[in-house]
Design a protein around this motif. Structure first.
Motif, PDB file in Angstrom:
ATOM      1  N   HIS A  84       2.389  24.886  20.221  1.00 52.81           N
ATOM      2  CA  HIS A  84       3.600  24.041  20.252  1.00 52.81           C
ATOM      3  C   HIS A  84       3.810  23.409  18.864  1.00 52.81           C
ATOM      4  CE1 HIS A  84       3.774  24.313  24.618  1.00 52.81           C
ATOM      5  NE2 HIS A  84       2.430  24.092  24.598  1.00 52.81           N
ATOM      6  N   ALA A  85       5.053  23.273  18.480  1.00 54.08           N
ATOM      7  CA  ALA A  85       5.378  22.596  17.192  1.00 54.08           C
ATOM      8  C   ALA A  85       5.215  21.071  17.339  1.00 54.08           C
ATOM      9  CB  ALA A  85       6.795  22.924  16.768  1.00 54.08           C
ATOM     10  N   THR A  86       4.670  20.472  16.310  1.00 59.06           N
ATOM     11  CA  THR A  86       4.467  19.020  16.364  1.00 59.06           C
ATOM     12  C   THR A  86       5.291  18.359  15.232  1.00 59.06           C
ATOM     13  OG1 THR A  86       2.525  19.161  14.938  1.00 59.06           O
ATOM     14  CG2 THR A  86       2.173  19.263  17.339  1.00 59.06           C
ATOM     15  N   ILE A  87       5.857  17.268  15.519  1.00 64.82           N
ATOM     16  CA  ILE A  87       6.649  16.492  14.541  1.00 64.82           C
ATOM     17  C   ILE A  87       5.945  15.152  14.362  1.00 64.82           C
ATOM     18  CG2 ILE A  87       8.871  15.477  13.974  1.00 64.82           C
ATOM     19  CD1 ILE A  87       8.893  18.520  14.094  1.00 64.82           C
ATOM     20  N   GLU A  88       5.609  14.863  13.142  1.00 64.24           N
ATOM     21  CA  GLU A  88       4.918  13.597  12.862  1.00 64.24           C
ATOM     22  C   GLU A  88       5.688  12.893  11.736  1.00 64.24           C
ATOM     23  OE1 GLU A  88       0.583  11.943  11.338  1.00 64.24           O
ATOM     24  OE2 GLU A  88       0.923  14.108  11.598  1.00 64.24           O
ATOM     25  N   ARG A  89       6.043  11.704  11.880  1.00 58.45           N
ATOM     26  CA  ARG A  89       6.739  10.892  10.875  1.00 58.45           C
ATOM     27  C   ARG A  89       5.755   9.844  10.336  1.00 58.45           C
ATOM     28  NH1 ARG A  89      12.345  11.202  10.735  1.00 58.45           N
ATOM     29  NH2 ARG A  89      13.245  12.518  12.360  1.00 58.45           N
ATOM     30  N   ARG A  90       5.599   9.846   9.049  1.00 58.36           N
ATOM     31  CA  ARG A  90       4.701   8.877   8.415  1.00 58.36           C
ATOM     32  C   ARG A  90       5.500   7.959   7.473  1.00 58.36           C
ATOM     33  NH1 ARG A  90       0.203  12.585   5.784  1.00 58.36           N
ATOM     34  NH2 ARG A  90       2.120  13.589   5.082  1.00 58.36           N
ATOM     35  N   VAL A  91       5.201   6.750   7.380  1.00 57.43           N
ATOM     36  CA  VAL A  91       5.860   5.770   6.468  1.00 57.43           C
ATOM     37  C   VAL A  91       5.150   5.821   5.119  1.00 57.43           C
ATOM     38  CG1 VAL A  91       6.443   3.331   6.063  1.00 57.43           C
ATOM     39  CG2 VAL A  91       6.502   4.322   8.397  1.00 57.43           C
ATOM     40  N   VAL A  92       5.905   6.125   4.041  1.00 60.80           N
ATOM     41  CA  VAL A  92       5.347   6.193   2.690  1.00 60.80           C
ATOM     42  C   VAL A  92       6.223   5.326   1.772  1.00 60.80           C
ATOM     43  CG1 VAL A  92       4.349   8.486   3.036  1.00 60.80           C
ATOM     44  CG2 VAL A  92       6.671   8.271   2.140  1.00 60.80           C
ATOM     45  N   ASP A  93       5.708   5.039   0.612  1.00 60.81           N
ATOM     46  CA  ASP A  93       6.443   4.241  -0.357  1.00 60.81           C
ATOM     47  C   ASP A  93       6.016   4.743  -1.740  1.00 60.81           C
ATOM     48  OD1 ASP A  93       7.918   2.406  -1.748  1.00 60.81           O
ATOM     49  OD2 ASP A  93       6.664   0.678  -1.224  1.00 60.81           O
ATOM     50  N   ASP A 111      11.839  16.229  -4.374  1.00 61.36           N
ATOM     51  CA  ASP A 111      12.173  15.536  -3.136  1.00 61.36           C
ATOM     52  C   ASP A 111      13.677  15.575  -2.875  1.00 61.36           C
ATOM     53  OD1 ASP A 111       9.490  14.898  -2.687  1.00 61.36           O
ATOM     54  OD2 ASP A 111       9.639  13.037  -3.852  1.00 61.36           O
ATOM     55  N   LEU A 112      14.464  15.776  -3.911  1.00 60.79           N
ATOM     56  CA  LEU A 112      15.904  15.756  -3.742  1.00 60.79           C
ATOM     57  C   LEU A 112      16.470  17.154  -3.455  1.00 60.79           C
ATOM     58  CD1 LEU A 112      16.805  13.258  -6.676  1.00 60.79           C
ATOM     59  CD2 LEU A 112      16.714  12.807  -4.219  1.00 60.79           C
ATOM     60  N   LYS A 113      15.680  18.220  -3.348  1.00 61.88           N
ATOM     61  CA  LYS A 113      16.171  19.560  -3.017  1.00 61.88           C
ATOM     62  C   LYS A 113      16.323  19.721  -1.511  1.00 61.88           C
ATOM     63  CE  LYS A 113      14.228  22.018  -7.005  1.00 61.88           C
ATOM     64  NZ  LYS A 113      13.309  23.090  -7.429  1.00 61.88           N
ATOM     65  N   GLU A 114      17.317  20.595  -1.124  1.00 64.92           N
ATOM     66  CA  GLU A 114      17.491  20.891   0.312  1.00 64.92           C
ATOM     67  C   GLU A 114      16.505  22.003   0.724  1.00 64.92           C
ATOM     68  OE1 GLU A 114      21.511  21.985   0.932  1.00 64.92           O
ATOM     69  OE2 GLU A 114      22.253  19.931   0.724  1.00 64.92           O
ATOM     70  N   GLY A 115      16.120  22.097   1.979  1.00 64.43           N
ATOM     71  CA  GLY A 115      15.213  23.139   2.472  1.00 64.43           C
ATOM     72  C   GLY A 115      15.083  23.064   3.988  1.00 64.43           C
ATOM     73  N   SER A 116      14.490  24.068   4.487  1.00 64.08           N
ATOM     74  CA  SER A 116      14.295  24.092   5.955  1.00 64.08           C
ATOM     75  C   SER A 116      12.955  24.809   6.252  1.00 64.08           C
ATOM     76  CB  SER A 116      15.439  24.804   6.658  1.00 64.08           C
ATOM     77  OG  SER A 116      15.479  26.176   6.274  1.00 64.08           O
ATOM     78  N   VAL A 117      12.385  24.475   7.336  1.00 61.62           N
ATOM     79  CA  VAL A 117      11.109  25.069   7.795  1.00 61.62           C
ATOM     80  C   VAL A 117      11.266  25.384   9.299  1.00 61.62           C
ATOM     81  CG1 VAL A 117       8.656  24.719   8.135  1.00 61.62           C
ATOM     82  CG2 VAL A 117       9.756  23.833   6.063  1.00 61.62           C
ATOM     83  N   GLU A 118      10.937  26.562   9.650  1.00 59.75           N
ATOM     84  CA  GLU A 118      11.012  26.968  11.099  1.00 59.75           C
ATOM     85  C   GLU A 118       9.588  27.158  11.625  1.00 59.75           C
ATOM     86  OE1 GLU A 118      12.794  30.525  13.977  1.00 59.75           O
ATOM     87  OE2 GLU A 118      13.426  30.368  11.868  1.00 59.75           O
ATOM     88  N   ILE A 119       9.269  26.527  12.675  1.00 57.30           N
ATOM     89  CA  ILE A 119       7.957  26.619  13.327  1.00 57.30           C
ATOM     90  C   ILE A 119       8.143  27.327  14.687  1.00 57.30           C
ATOM     91  CG2 ILE A 119       5.980  25.369  14.233  1.00 57.30           C
ATOM     92  CD1 ILE A 119       6.295  25.141  11.216  1.00 57.30           C
TER      93      ILE A 119
END
Length: 288
Positions: free
Chosen positions: A201-210, A217-225
């Motif tokens: 199963h695909a997992t989505i994890e959001r982490r807080v960074v600073d 970081d400003l380029k567009e892209g996509s990832v398919e799992i």
């Protein structure tokens, strides 16, 4: 030197059959004579002119003597009037009791044996055994004055008692005692098996960074799992695990069959002599 072979038979017909056999084997008819006490029989029934002449002389010139007297003249010609053997009377007695004589003139030893074999084969009786039976019934010797046997007397004397013996014959036959019938059919039986299935199963994890942003970081892209999962796949394989062989085997056993067989026994009881004649008996190969 000419010799005469004499055979005794139970009847004129038996003697006639013996004469026919002798003729078929090359014995001249003129050398054979049949003598019996029947009304149609007389001395010299050989069929030749001399014998027929002798028969007419017996019946016409000596009518009071009859056929038995003719037989006496035959033996007188054979042995003479004074040298006649004692047993000749037994031949007279055989004719008086319904028998027949067959005489054959032969001139060599080889023919004698051939004639004897032919007479044996056609049923010539054992005169010695026959005389012994007569003596057990009171017979003491031939009496030329005694009358010839009647047909009833002949039948009574020769009455036979059969001796019967049953024999047991055991065979066998095949009978149906049973059997087996084998069927083959498809059966269904519930079964269960455990199997481990893997899933992704695909997992989505959001982490807080600073941190400062960069050009990447400003380029567009996509990832398919892709998510994957295993599922059970069922396949069946048939294997022969046993064979039932159908056949049969044979065995033998011995069984004793018990039964009874019947038979008859003939008891002979001696009685006091009365002058009557006992039953006559023939022997397969009598001496002549």
């Amino acid at each position: 030197m000419v010799q005469t072979v004499i055979g005794v038979f139970n009847s004129f017909e038996d003697a006639e059959r013996a004469r026919s056999r002798l003729e078929s084997e090359g014995i001249s008819r003129s050398d054979i004579e049949v003598h019996s006490s029947g009304p149609r029989d007389g001395l010299g029934l050989s069929g030749d002119a001399t014998a027929r002449s002798a028969t007419r002389e017996t019946e016409v010139d000596r009518p009071h003597e009859g056929p038995l007297g003719g037989i006496e003249h035959f033996f007188k010609r054979l042995f003479g009037s004074s040298d006649e053997p004692e047993e000749v009377g037994n031949y007279h007695e055989a004719v008086r009791r319904g028998g027949a004589l067959l005489s054959v003139d032969v001139d060599d030893e080889t023919s004698i044996e051939r004639v004897r074999d032919a007479l044996y084969a056609e049923g010539a009786v054992d005169i010695d055994s026959r005389v012994a039976q007569w003596r057990s019934g009171g017979y003491t010797g031939y009496d030329r004055n005694a009358p010839a046997y009647t047909a009833d007397e002949i039948t009574a004397e020769r009455k036979a008692f059969p001796v019967v013996q049953e024999s047991l014959e055991v065979g066998k036959r095949e009978v149906l005692t049973g059997g087996v019938r084998v069927y083959s059919r498809v059966t269904e039986t519930p079964v269960s098996e455990s199997v481990n299935l893997r899933e992704e199963h695909a997992t989505i994890e959001r982490r807080v960074v600073d941190r400062p942003a960069t050009a990447v970081d400003l380029k567009e892209g996509s990832v398919e799992i892709r998510e994957t999962a295993e599922e059970p796949v069922i396949a069946k394989t048939a294997r022969v695990v046993e064979e039932v062989v159908v056949g049969k085997e044979a065995s033998t056993k011995t069984q004793t069959v018990n039964d009874t067989v019947r038979g008859t026994e003939v008891d002979v009881e001696r009685t006091a002599g009365t002058g009557d004649s006992p039953a006559a008996r023939s022997v397969d190969k009598p001496p002549l």
